[in-house]
Scaffold this active site. Sequence first.
Site, short mmCIF file in Angstrom:
data_model
loop_
_atom_site.label_atom_id
_atom_site.label_comp_id
_atom_site.label_asym_id
_atom_site.label_seq_id
_atom_site.Cartn_x
_atom_site.Cartn_y
_atom_site.Cartn_z
N TYR A 91 0.82 -1.21 0.00
CA TYR A 91 0.00 0.00 0.00
C TYR A 91 0.85 1.26 0.00
CZ TYR A 91 -4.59 -2.02 0.78
OH TYR A 91 -5.77 -2.68 0.64
N LYS A 133 3.79 -14.08 5.71
CA LYS A 133 4.12 -15.13 4.73
C LYS A 133 5.65 -15.16 4.66
CE LYS A 133 2.59 -17.97 1.48
NZ LYS A 133 1.62 -19.06 1.63
N ASP A 136 -5.86 -5.74 5.57
CA ASP A 136 -7.02 -5.27 4.81
C ASP A 136 -7.95 -6.45 4.51
OD1 ASP A 136 -8.59 -3.54 3.25
OD2 ASP A 136 -7.55 -4.14 1.43
N ASP A 147 -2.09 -17.77 5.08
CA ASP A 147 -3.11 -18.66 4.50
C ASP A 147 -3.65 -19.62 5.56
OD1 ASP A 147 -0.44 -19.33 4.29
OD2 ASP A 147 -0.64 -20.51 2.46
#
Length: 359
Positions: free
Chosen positions: A124, A190, A247, A223
């Site tokens: 972002y 991640k 988000d 995930d």
Amino acid sequence: MAHEVTLIPGDGTGPELIEATRRVLEATGVEFQWDRHEAGVDAFEATGNPFPDATMASLKRTRVGIKGPTTTPVGSGFRSVNVLLRKELDLYACIRPCKAYEGVRTRFPEVDIVIVRENTEDLYAGIEFERGTPENAELRAALERLGAHVREDSGISIKPISVFGSERIVRKAFEYARERGRDKVTAAHKANIMKFSDGLFLEVARRVAPDYPDIEFEDRIIDNLCNQLISRPEEYDVIVLPNLYGDIVSDLGAGMIGGLGFAGGANIGTEAAVFEATHGSAPKYKGLNKVNPTALMLSGVYMLEHLSEEAAARKLESAIATVIREGERVTYDLKPTRDDPSAVGTSEFANAVIEEMIT
Ligand code: NAD
């Protein structure tokens, strides 16, 4: 003494939602001095600027704002008011509690988690290189020299994650947990794939966690976190995430508690704090006195907490919860069918919350 707060109605359904929220906040008995300023499409049409300087000046002075949603027209060159706000006031932490209230239709009635999203870095950050531009070619050439080949027809977005940005958001999550009596912070990432950005975020989280020995710490690959939030939501409490995952997981959380109508939020920064719902301006309902004000009212609850008006915060939250649980004087989205004739409007929902607080 009255709290001076910048009141930004926004556009679309924003003004009616802000009016309902202002009325319930005043009914708590806490005194406010509202400094009302415009932002969004209406401000743009009136002044040529979607975020007039006077609105920003007021926020910098009062350091607390409550804001209705603002529309970002697609493809008009009109800058997002929310992105501007975040940047200018360094609103680095977006805190979104996701709690399922009794009476709301959800498959996850036990959910009570808090998403703490980093708000300034990551994908972002706005560092992007459009396909086919000289800047894109220059960046690809530099990468080639460093041994990384990127296809010529690529668009490139950069994902910066810093020690500074990670440390302050992780500390915010732990401090929030401590203040609110919560037991655990989970850092999501991640890091197995993005070793130098998400890996850094995780490394910082692991370094900071021992400073809060009273709060349990764990981490999850993003995930896996999404999977587990659906299969074992009761195992999660406060979750801290870099911007993009934050988000997405915020909307997942909103879905779990019954939808965007119930998702309030706080944007906390070094210069100010701005409280607003997760949802947008729902322009098709503008002026119809129809939409659910719960999310903005809950944002008002978080503002009361921020102002150290704890008793008023609990009083307002409990009145909102009662009105929802009873399910009578509620908006269409809280009724068994969307065309239920007993649904009330935004303003009547506020009246019910106010009556609940004064009885
Ligand atoms: P939206 O949140 O406005 O609407 C999505 C859906 O949810 C619509 O069906 C809408 O009717 C419904 N909905 C939203 N709020 C509701 C409420 N309080 N009660 C009942 N139903 C509700 O999202 P969108 O349509 O994607 O965006 C509309 C505009 O809002 C866009 O210009 C977008 O950029 C802007 N936006 C602003 C903010 C903000 O100001 N913080 C946040 C998100 C989107």
